[in-house]
Design a protein around this motif. Structure first.
Motif, PDB file in Angstrom:
ATOM      1  N   GLY A 147      -8.892   9.266  -6.770  1.00 44.97           N
ATOM      2  CA  GLY A 147     -10.161   9.917  -6.444  1.00 44.97           C
ATOM      3  C   GLY A 147     -10.200  10.420  -5.007  1.00 44.97           C
ATOM      4  O   GLY A 147     -11.260  10.494  -4.389  1.00 44.97           O
ATOM      5  N   GLY A 148      -9.029  10.754  -4.479  1.00 46.68           N
ATOM      6  CA  GLY A 148      -8.979  11.299  -3.118  1.00 46.68           C
ATOM      7  C   GLY A 148      -9.246  10.267  -2.035  1.00 46.68           C
ATOM      8  O   GLY A 148      -9.651  10.601  -0.934  1.00 46.68           O
ATOM      9  N   THR A 149      -9.001   8.995  -2.380  1.00 40.42           N
ATOM     10  CA  THR A 149      -9.253   7.950  -1.378  1.00 40.42           C
ATOM     11  C   THR A 149      -7.959   7.457  -0.732  1.00 40.42           C
ATOM     12  O   THR A 149      -7.982   6.943   0.384  1.00 40.42           O
ATOM     13  CB  THR A 149      -9.926   6.726  -2.032  1.00 40.42           C
ATOM     14  N   GLY A 150      -6.849   7.569  -1.427  1.00 45.45           N
ATOM     15  CA  GLY A 150      -5.580   7.067  -0.911  1.00 45.45           C
ATOM     16  C   GLY A 150      -5.321   5.613  -1.281  1.00 45.45           C
ATOM     17  O   GLY A 150      -4.227   5.102  -1.096  1.00 45.45           O
ATOM     18  N   ALA A 151      -6.344   4.945  -1.801  1.00 39.98           N
ATOM     19  CA  ALA A 151      -6.182   3.537  -2.192  1.00 39.98           C
ATOM     20  C   ALA A 151      -5.873   3.448  -3.680  1.00 39.98           C
ATOM     21  O   ALA A 151      -6.379   4.238  -4.473  1.00 39.98           O
ATOM     22  CB  ALA A 151      -7.462   2.761  -1.896  1.00 39.98           C
ATOM     23  N   LYS A 152      -5.041   2.498  -4.040  1.00 39.35           N
ATOM     24  CA  LYS A 152      -4.649   2.343  -5.438  1.00 39.35           C
ATOM     25  C   LYS A 152      -5.890   2.256  -6.337  1.00 39.35           C
ATOM     26  O   LYS A 152      -6.821   1.482  -6.052  1.00 39.35           O
ATOM     27  CB  LYS A 152      -3.810   1.073  -5.589  1.00 39.35           C
ATOM     28  N   ASN A 153      -5.911   3.052  -7.380  1.00 42.66           N
ATOM     29  CA  ASN A 153      -7.031   3.146  -8.332  1.00 42.66           C
ATOM     30  C   ASN A 153      -8.346   3.549  -7.662  1.00 42.66           C
ATOM     31  O   ASN A 153      -9.407   3.492  -8.279  1.00 42.66           O
ATOM     32  CB  ASN A 153      -7.258   1.820  -9.073  1.00 42.66           C
ATOM     33  N   GLY A 154      -8.295   3.872  -6.415  1.00 45.20           N
ATOM     34  CA  GLY A 154      -9.526   4.221  -5.693  1.00 45.20           C
ATOM     35  C   GLY A 154     -10.379   3.013  -5.373  1.00 45.20           C
ATOM     36  O   GLY A 154     -11.524   3.133  -4.972  1.00 45.20           O
ATOM     37  N   THR A 155      -9.815   1.829  -5.556  1.00 40.87           N
ATOM     38  CA  THR A 155     -10.619   0.607  -5.360  1.00 40.87           C
ATOM     39  C   THR A 155     -10.008  -0.371  -4.361  1.00 40.87           C
ATOM     40  O   THR A 155     -10.709  -1.268  -3.886  1.00 40.87           O
ATOM     41  CB  THR A 155     -10.805  -0.141  -6.703  1.00 40.87           C
ATOM     42  N   GLU A 156      -8.720  -0.249  -4.085  1.00 41.75           N
ATOM     43  CA  GLU A 156      -8.036  -1.277  -3.286  1.00 41.75           C
ATOM     44  C   GLU A 156      -8.287  -1.117  -1.786  1.00 41.75           C
ATOM     45  O   GLU A 156      -7.424  -0.731  -1.010  1.00 41.75           O
ATOM     46  CB  GLU A 156      -6.523  -1.269  -3.588  1.00 41.75           C
ATOM     47  N   PHE A 157      -9.534  -1.417  -1.419  1.00 43.15           N
ATOM     48  CA  PHE A 157      -9.924  -1.320  -0.006  1.00 43.15           C
ATOM     49  C   PHE A 157     -10.297  -2.689   0.545  1.00 43.15           C
ATOM     50  O   PHE A 157     -10.677  -3.588  -0.199  1.00 43.15           O
ATOM     51  CB  PHE A 157     -11.187  -0.454   0.139  1.00 43.15           C
ATOM     52  N   THR A 158     -10.255  -2.802   1.848  1.00 37.01           N
ATOM     53  CA  THR A 158     -10.944  -3.922   2.508  1.00 37.01           C
ATOM     54  C   THR A 158     -11.867  -3.327   3.566  1.00 37.01           C
ATOM     55  O   THR A 158     -11.648  -2.211   4.042  1.00 37.01           O
ATOM     56  CB  THR A 158      -9.969  -4.898   3.203  1.00 37.01           C
ATOM     57  N   LYS A 159     -12.871  -4.089   3.890  1.00 39.38           N
ATOM     58  CA  LYS A 159     -13.841  -3.643   4.891  1.00 39.38           C
ATOM     59  C   LYS A 159     -13.132  -3.525   6.245  1.00 39.38           C
ATOM     60  O   LYS A 159     -12.326  -4.385   6.601  1.00 39.38           O
ATOM     61  CB  LYS A 159     -14.967  -4.681   4.975  1.00 39.38           C
ATOM     62  N   CYS A 160     -13.444  -2.481   6.983  1.00 38.42           N
ATOM     63  CA  CYS A 160     -12.838  -2.296   8.298  1.00 38.42           C
ATOM     64  C   CYS A 160     -13.389  -3.348   9.266  1.00 38.42           C
ATOM     65  O   CYS A 160     -14.602  -3.483   9.421  1.00 38.42           O
ATOM     66  CB  CYS A 160     -13.122  -0.895   8.808  1.00 38.42           C
ATOM     67  N   SER A 161     -12.477  -4.079   9.902  1.00 38.69           N
ATOM     68  CA  SER A 161     -12.922  -5.162  10.788  1.00 38.69           C
ATOM     69  C   SER A 161     -13.394  -4.608  12.130  1.00 38.69           C
ATOM     70  O   SER A 161     -14.216  -5.202  12.808  1.00 38.69           O
ATOM     71  CB  SER A 161     -11.775  -6.150  11.003  1.00 38.69           C
TER      72      SER A 161
END
Ligand SMILES: [Zn+2]
Ligand SMILES: [Zn+2]
Length: 363
Positions: A147-161
């Motif tokens: 989805g144009g996010t660059g993260a796997k499946n568009g979901t594999e993110f963590t909050k920016c510290s």
């Protein structure tokens, strides 16, 4: 031909880029060939609007146009020849992603996709009558897998510290007026508030992919060689931003017999010295359809041009004319008998029948 691009777009000389863009959008929509099928006047207008926007919509070209010290225009009709920045046709090189990501860093303006260029070759007939053509385009698009996010499946993110997910960081500056606190885009996450935990395998975390697309483009009648048109929004795409434009540089294949200016056709047509002397009725080829009747008057001089009204490019309600330049052909060598007969014939002519010769001899 002196076209004022400001008048064409209906904007003032001091109009902002936004005003120019919005005027262009309105007019291009109104006169688009898809909305005015078979309407040549609209097609012409559409072409004109595009040409004007091509220049005024670009700060550099606009400045050149306002201040034409350099030769910017090609031949007649305002076709562009020395178009800057067109050398790099084809692949955009490796910097394409950098370019997109630069925008996220800035944080002030909306992401803007890059313009891309293609060359399209039209046959002489296609250029004259207008055509629709499929054009292959390679452009950058948001990766569909993430989805144009660059993260796997568009979901594999963590909050920016760094910004705690807000996308913004506060910083304090010392100024002559004391300390001032302000906010800016978080440099770690680029304002997204999240960072990629696991990269999308399809785009390797870049969020964008290079995609081959076929676009069906409609070319209005009377396109010229070297003309450049832009198709809005068909350039590189960016997620949540404005896509770039597709810039189409047109090459028109020359015709074996004709050249063209607007809707008028030009042809050189050889006739024999006999036809030139006593006149004739002939049929000359047309660009489309049946040959056209043409009368050669007696006593025709070489390079005489005959205008055949309405025999140019036929655009329905509007028809161009055809200009036929006659070239008188002579036999390369004559037989003894032919020479004698012509000499004999020559004695029958009076000096007064050769106007140019007579007037020259009088001088
Ligand atoms: Zn992806
Ligand atoms: Zn952050």
């Amino acid at each position: 031909m002196d076209k004022n691009y400001y008048d064409i777009l209906g904007v003032s000389k001091t109009a902002s880029q936004d005003e120019i863009k919005s005027a262009y959008k309105k007019l291009a929509f109104k006169y688009h060939p898809d909305h005015n099928p078979g309407d040549e006047a609209a097609a012409d207008k559409f072409k004109e609007i595009n040409e004007a926007y091509q220049v005024l919509g670009d700060e550099k070209k606009r400045a050149q146009y306002d201040n034409p010290t350099q030769s910017f225009f090609g031949g007649e009709g305002g076709g562009f020849s020395g178009f800057g920045g067109f050398s790099g046709f084809g692949e955009g090189g490796g910097s394409i992603f950098d370019n997109i990501f630069n925008f996220f860093g800035g944080g002030t303006s909306k992401a803007q996709g890059r313009d891309i260029q293609v060359r399209v070759t039209l046959s002489f007939e296609e250029a004259a009558f207008g055509t629709a053509k499929e054009v292959a385009v390679t452009r950058t698009e948001p990766c569909s897998a993430c989805g144009g996010t660059g993260a796997k499946n568009g979901t594999e993110f963590t909050k920016c510290s760094n910004c705690n997910g807000s996308g913004k960081v506060r910083f304090v500056q010392n100024t002559p007026y004391g300390q001032m606190a302000s906010e800016r885009v978080c440099p770690k996450c680029g304002g997204k508030g999240k960072i990629i935990k696991e990269s999308c395998p399809k785009c390797m975390g870049k969020a964008y992919v290079r995609a081959n697309t076929k676009l069906k483009l409609t070319f209005p009648p009377l396109m010229d060689n070297g003309q450049v048109v832009s198709v809005r929004g068909e350039g590189d795409k960016v997620s949540g931003g404005v896509p770039g434009d597709l810039i189409v540089a047109i090459t028109v294949t020359p015709h074996k017999l004709f050249t063209r200016k607007g809707a008028d056709l030009y042809m050189t047509y050889p006739i024999t010295v006999i036809q030139a002397l006593i006149g004739d009725k002939v049929k000359v080829p047309a660009l489309k359809g049946d040959p056209v009747s043409m009368s050669i008057p007696e006593g025709t001089l070489s390079t005489t041009t005959i205008k055949l009204k309405g025999a140019g490019v036929d655009l329905g309600r509007r028809k161009g004319d055809m200009y036929v330049k006659l070239i008188v052909d002579m036999p390369k060598s004559l037989s003894r008998e032919q020479k004698d007969k012509i000499k004999e014939l020559g004695e029958m002519f009076k000096d007064s029948q050769f106007e140019s010769v007579r007037s020259f001899n009088r001088k």
